[in-house]
Design a protein around this motif. Structure first.
Motif, PDB file in Angstrom:
ATOM      1  N   VAL A 120       0.843  -1.204   0.000  1.00  0.00           N
ATOM      2  CA  VAL A 120       0.000   0.000   0.000  1.00  0.00           C
ATOM      3  C   VAL A 120       0.875   1.250   0.000  1.00  0.00           C
ATOM      4  O   VAL A 120       0.585   2.229  -0.707  1.00  0.00           O
ATOM      5  CB  VAL A 120      -0.973  -0.014   1.209  1.00  0.00           C
ATOM      6  N   GLU A 121       1.942   1.238   0.766  1.00  0.00           N
ATOM      7  CA  GLU A 121       2.849   2.392   0.793  1.00  0.00           C
ATOM      8  C   GLU A 121       3.481   2.616  -0.581  1.00  0.00           C
ATOM      9  O   GLU A 121       3.580   3.753  -1.049  1.00  0.00           O
ATOM     10  CB  GLU A 121       3.925   2.195   1.860  1.00  0.00           C
ATOM     11  N   GLU A 122       3.902   1.523  -1.221  1.00  0.00           N
ATOM     12  CA  GLU A 122       4.486   1.639  -2.559  1.00  0.00           C
ATOM     13  C   GLU A 122       3.467   2.182  -3.550  1.00  0.00           C
ATOM     14  O   GLU A 122       3.781   3.062  -4.370  1.00  0.00           O
ATOM     15  CB  GLU A 122       4.996   0.280  -3.051  1.00  0.00           C
ATOM     16  N   ASN A 130       2.926   5.890  -2.948  1.00  0.00           N
ATOM     17  CA  ASN A 130       4.052   6.672  -3.499  1.00  0.00           C
ATOM     18  C   ASN A 130       3.977   6.735  -5.027  1.00  0.00           C
ATOM     19  O   ASN A 130       4.197   7.798  -5.618  1.00  0.00           O
ATOM     20  CB  ASN A 130       5.396   6.073  -3.057  1.00  0.00           C
ATOM     21  N   ASP A 131       3.675   5.610  -5.659  1.00  0.00           N
ATOM     22  CA  ASP A 131       3.561   5.592  -7.125  1.00  0.00           C
ATOM     23  C   ASP A 131       2.449   6.525  -7.594  1.00  0.00           C
ATOM     24  O   ASP A 131       2.615   7.264  -8.581  1.00  0.00           O
ATOM     25  CB  ASP A 131       3.286   4.171  -7.627  1.00  0.00           C
ATOM     26  N   LEU A 132       1.313   6.515  -6.898  1.00  0.00           N
ATOM     27  CA  LEU A 132       0.202   7.399  -7.274  1.00  0.00           C
ATOM     28  C   LEU A 132       0.579   8.868  -7.108  1.00  0.00           C
ATOM     29  O   LEU A 132       0.223   9.709  -7.937  1.00  0.00           O
ATOM     30  CB  LEU A 132      -1.046   7.078  -6.439  1.00  0.00           C
ATOM     31  N   MET A 133       1.305   9.145  -6.042  1.00  0.00           N
ATOM     32  CA  MET A 133       1.715  10.540  -5.824  1.00  0.00           C
ATOM     33  C   MET A 133       2.673  10.985  -6.933  1.00  0.00           C
ATOM     34  O   MET A 133       2.547  12.095  -7.462  1.00  0.00           O
ATOM     35  CB  MET A 133       2.363  10.691  -4.445  1.00  0.00           C
ATOM     36  N   SER A 160       1.709  13.811  -9.635  1.00  0.00           N
ATOM     37  CA  SER A 160       2.489  15.043  -9.786  1.00  0.00           C
ATOM     38  C   SER A 160       3.015  15.179 -11.214  1.00  0.00           C
ATOM     39  O   SER A 160       3.054  16.294 -11.766  1.00  0.00           O
ATOM     40  CB  SER A 160       3.634  15.088  -8.775  1.00  0.00           C
ATOM     41  N   LEU A 161       3.409  14.055 -11.853  1.00  0.00           N
ATOM     42  CA  LEU A 161       3.845  14.103 -13.254  1.00  0.00           C
ATOM     43  C   LEU A 161       2.698  14.557 -14.156  1.00  0.00           C
ATOM     44  O   LEU A 161       2.870  15.392 -15.050  1.00  0.00           O
ATOM     45  CB  LEU A 161       4.357  12.731 -13.721  1.00  0.00           C
ATOM     46  N   TYR A 162       1.537  13.992 -13.945  1.00  0.00           N
ATOM     47  CA  TYR A 162       0.364  14.325 -14.763  1.00  0.00           C
ATOM     48  C   TYR A 162       0.003  15.794 -14.600  1.00  0.00           C
ATOM     49  O   TYR A 162      -0.249  16.494 -15.586  1.00  0.00           O
ATOM     50  CB  TYR A 162      -0.804  13.426 -14.358  1.00  0.00           C
ATOM     51  N   LEU A 163      -0.019  16.255 -13.344  1.00  0.00           N
ATOM     52  CA  LEU A 163      -0.365  17.653 -13.087  1.00  0.00           C
ATOM     53  C   LEU A 163       0.686  18.604 -13.677  1.00  0.00           C
ATOM     54  O   LEU A 163       0.343  19.662 -14.206  1.00  0.00           O
ATOM     55  CB  LEU A 163      -0.521  17.898 -11.588  1.00  0.00           C
ATOM     56  N   SER A 164       1.959  18.230 -13.596  1.00  0.00           N
ATOM     57  CA  SER A 164       2.996  19.113 -14.141  1.00  0.00           C
ATOM     58  C   SER A 164       2.937  19.141 -15.668  1.00  0.00           C
ATOM     59  O   SER A 164       3.215  20.176 -16.284  1.00  0.00           O
ATOM     60  CB  SER A 164       4.381  18.687 -13.654  1.00  0.00           C
TER      61      SER A 164
END
Length: 148
Positions: free
Chosen positions: A99-101, A104-107, A111-115
């Motif tokens: 779940v932690e991984e 982190n992957d979703l974050m 952030s890549l998608y938003l940028s």
């Protein structure tokens, strides 16, 4: 010879009396023997019940003493429970790290998608918070809730 015959007759008569006496006692002996057999069987059944109860009590004692006394070895039941608990703990740790991984992957992906789209997430959050504050001050929130 007459005397021998008389002696033989007396002996035969005595033997016959003894035989009659034994025959008369035989039914009482048989009933006593049957009664003793029944009592013996009942005692055997009672001893088996006592033995089973004692085994149950000893098993209960083992379970209780293993839970209370730390100096007594681990029973099969406790060992099995500990193994299951260890497996569950191991699976929990694996799921937690997964779940932690994923988080982190979703974050990172978010952030890549938003940028790439030139979207400033912090600015959007500030605007939404600002709108909510304005609504709560002006009382508009009550109107929107009543409309829903």
């Amino acid at each position: 010879m007459e005397r021998s015959i008389r002696d033989l007759m007396e002996t035969t008569e005595n033997l016959m009396n003894k035989l009659n006496d034994i025959e008369s006692r035989l039914p009482r002996f048989e009933s006593t023997l049957n009664s003793l057999r029944k009592e013996n069987e009942m005692l055997r059944i009672e001893i088996n019940k006592i033995n089973e109860n004692l085994q149950d009590i000893m098993a209960l004692y083992e379970v209780v003493s293993n839970q209370i006394n730390p100096f007594i070895g681990v029973s099969k039941i406790t060992a099995t429970s500990l193994e299951k608990l260890e497996r569950l703990e191991s699976e929990y740790k694996k799921l937690k790290s997964l779940v932690e991984e994923l988080t982190n992957d979703l974050m990172v992906l978010g952030s890549l998608y938003l940028s790439q789209l030139n979207i400033d997430l912090n600015k959007i959050i500030e605007e939404v918070i600002e709108e909510e504050i304005i609504k709560s001050i002006s009382g508009d929130e009550d109107d929107t809730e009543s409309n829903e």
